[in-house]
Design a protein around this motif. Sequence first.
Motif, PDB file in Angstrom:
ATOM      1  N   ARG A  76       1.057  -0.892  -0.076  1.00 42.59           N
ATOM      2  CA  ARG A  76      -0.208  -0.077  -0.026  1.00 42.59           C
ATOM      3  C   ARG A  76       0.839   1.393   0.083  1.00 42.59           C
ATOM      4  NH1 ARG A  76      -5.368  -0.042   0.946  1.00 42.59           N
ATOM      5  NH2 ARG A  76      -6.123  -2.197   1.504  1.00 42.59           N
ATOM      6  N   PRO A  77       0.765   2.370  -1.019  1.00 43.95           N
ATOM      7  CA  PRO A  77       1.285   3.439  -0.876  1.00 43.95           C
ATOM      8  C   PRO A  77       1.357   4.329   0.502  1.00 43.95           C
ATOM      9  CG  PRO A  77      -0.080   3.128  -2.672  1.00 43.95           C
ATOM     10  CD  PRO A  77      -0.564   2.242  -1.985  1.00 43.95           C
ATOM     11  N   SER A  78       0.304   4.244   1.206  1.00 40.54           N
ATOM     12  CA  SER A  78       0.262   4.616   2.629  1.00 40.54           C
ATOM     13  C   SER A  78       1.514   3.914   3.459  1.00 40.54           C
ATOM     14  CB  SER A  78      -0.938   4.825   3.191  1.00 40.54           C
ATOM     15  OG  SER A  78      -1.453   3.493   3.307  1.00 40.54           O
ATOM     16  N   HIS A  79       1.297   2.842   3.416  1.00 37.36           N
ATOM     17  CA  HIS A  79       2.586   1.964   4.183  1.00 37.36           C
ATOM     18  C   HIS A  79       3.747   2.271   3.773  1.00 37.36           C
ATOM     19  CE1 HIS A  79       4.790  -1.836   5.499  1.00 37.36           C
ATOM     20  NE2 HIS A  79       4.105  -1.548   6.385  1.00 37.36           N
ATOM     21  N   ALA A  80       3.969   2.326   2.516  1.00 37.22           N
ATOM     22  CA  ALA A  80       5.326   2.677   2.010  1.00 37.22           C
ATOM     23  C   ALA A  80       5.815   4.085   2.290  1.00 37.22           C
ATOM     24  CB  ALA A  80       5.501   2.653   0.618  1.00 37.22           C
ATOM     25  N   LEU A  81       5.063   4.918   2.445  1.00 40.67           N
ATOM     26  CA  LEU A  81       5.204   6.402   2.638  1.00 40.67           C
ATOM     27  C   LEU A  81       5.481   6.488   4.218  1.00 40.67           C
ATOM     28  CD1 LEU A  81       5.267   9.181   1.115  1.00 40.67           C
ATOM     29  CD2 LEU A  81       2.985   9.440   2.252  1.00 40.67           C
ATOM     30  N   ARG A  82       5.222   5.829   5.149  1.00 38.32           N
ATOM     31  CA  ARG A  82       5.354   5.659   6.543  1.00 38.32           C
ATOM     32  C   ARG A  82       6.533   4.744   6.736  1.00 38.32           C
ATOM     33  NH1 ARG A  82      -0.098   4.880   7.005  1.00 38.32           N
ATOM     34  NH2 ARG A  82      -0.005   2.728   7.490  1.00 38.32           N
ATOM     35  N   HIS A  83       6.817   3.827   6.222  1.00 31.17           N
ATOM     36  CA  HIS A  83       7.808   2.581   6.617  1.00 31.17           C
ATOM     37  C   HIS A  83       8.944   2.454   5.819  1.00 31.17           C
ATOM     38  CE1 HIS A  83       5.026   1.832  10.050  1.00 31.17           C
ATOM     39  NE2 HIS A  83       4.003   1.568   9.287  1.00 31.17           N
TER      40      HIS A  83
END
Length: 339
Positions: A76-83
Amino acid sequence: MSDGETVKPVTIAIDAMSGDRGASVVVAAALDAVRENEALSLVLVGIRSELEALLRDGHARIRIVEAADVVRMNERPSHALRHKKNSSMAIALSLVRDGEAQGCVSAGNTGALMAFGRSIIRMYPGIERPAISKLIPSLRGRCHVLDLGANVDSTAENLYQYALMGSLMASAVSRQSDPRVALLNVGEEEIKGNEQVRLASHMLAQCDTLNYIGYVEGSDLFRDVADVVVCDGFVGNIALKTGEGVAGLLIELMEQSFTRTLYGKFVGLLARPIIGRLLRLMDPSRHNGASLLGLQGVVIKSHGNANERAMLAAIRQAVREVELEVPRRINERLDDLML
């Protein structure tokens, strides 16, 4: 090029780890790219030990920057952006932001590339979302099509902004002084289409600085009807993949026809120059590399399953946009065109 003209050096950062085929394809394409372009330097971002093993003796104009992580295709892009801030994708984009490279190429997760691009490189003022733009071959030239998958849902304002950026892109890359801009629709009549498309059409018709010609249908993409065709990312991605699938089918059928029988081989030998030109025109790998428009830097999205030739085409696209100063040209004229 004249004798006294100097070639301006270009540095491109490549996310070497995110594609479906792995780093070996990226390294092979990188070596081809620097061999054919003496002004080009590349920065391969990824796992150093793996990249050094593939480079073997190395190259003076290819350097490696270590990345501790990789953004996966199903992430998920949101997960990549955070982690995944230490991923090869994020670090490659950071090199552009910091001026160590003038452009970036990635075959990775499209949503993550868009999210990291917005966060790291930033958007043009007034542009809400980036759009994936690609040049596709048409009957007598090439056509810029956007959006091809960055945004599944787009408002009328988004479509209007895509049209502005697409027109400026055509002017910068294809040297077209007054590019024809159209909206992709289910028919050419004014009453056709959903509410967003009809409203976007009204907004574009009010823009005196754009050469808006109205609606076009899917079959018009390849007929030289327009120089820029605008749609939302859901429709655009399906149209692109369908076109690539048809091109692949035609290439395979032609190759079978000219190799299956003795007569076919004879005809194929006589028609080889013409067939060669057609195959080069239709081969999707020769046209790989889509621009992420709206970002204040050159970012090229490669097909995730790109082979060596396709990755080389994406690198060439990045170099061309850097040499033409596409982001600066778009940014300078965007204010004049915004509503």
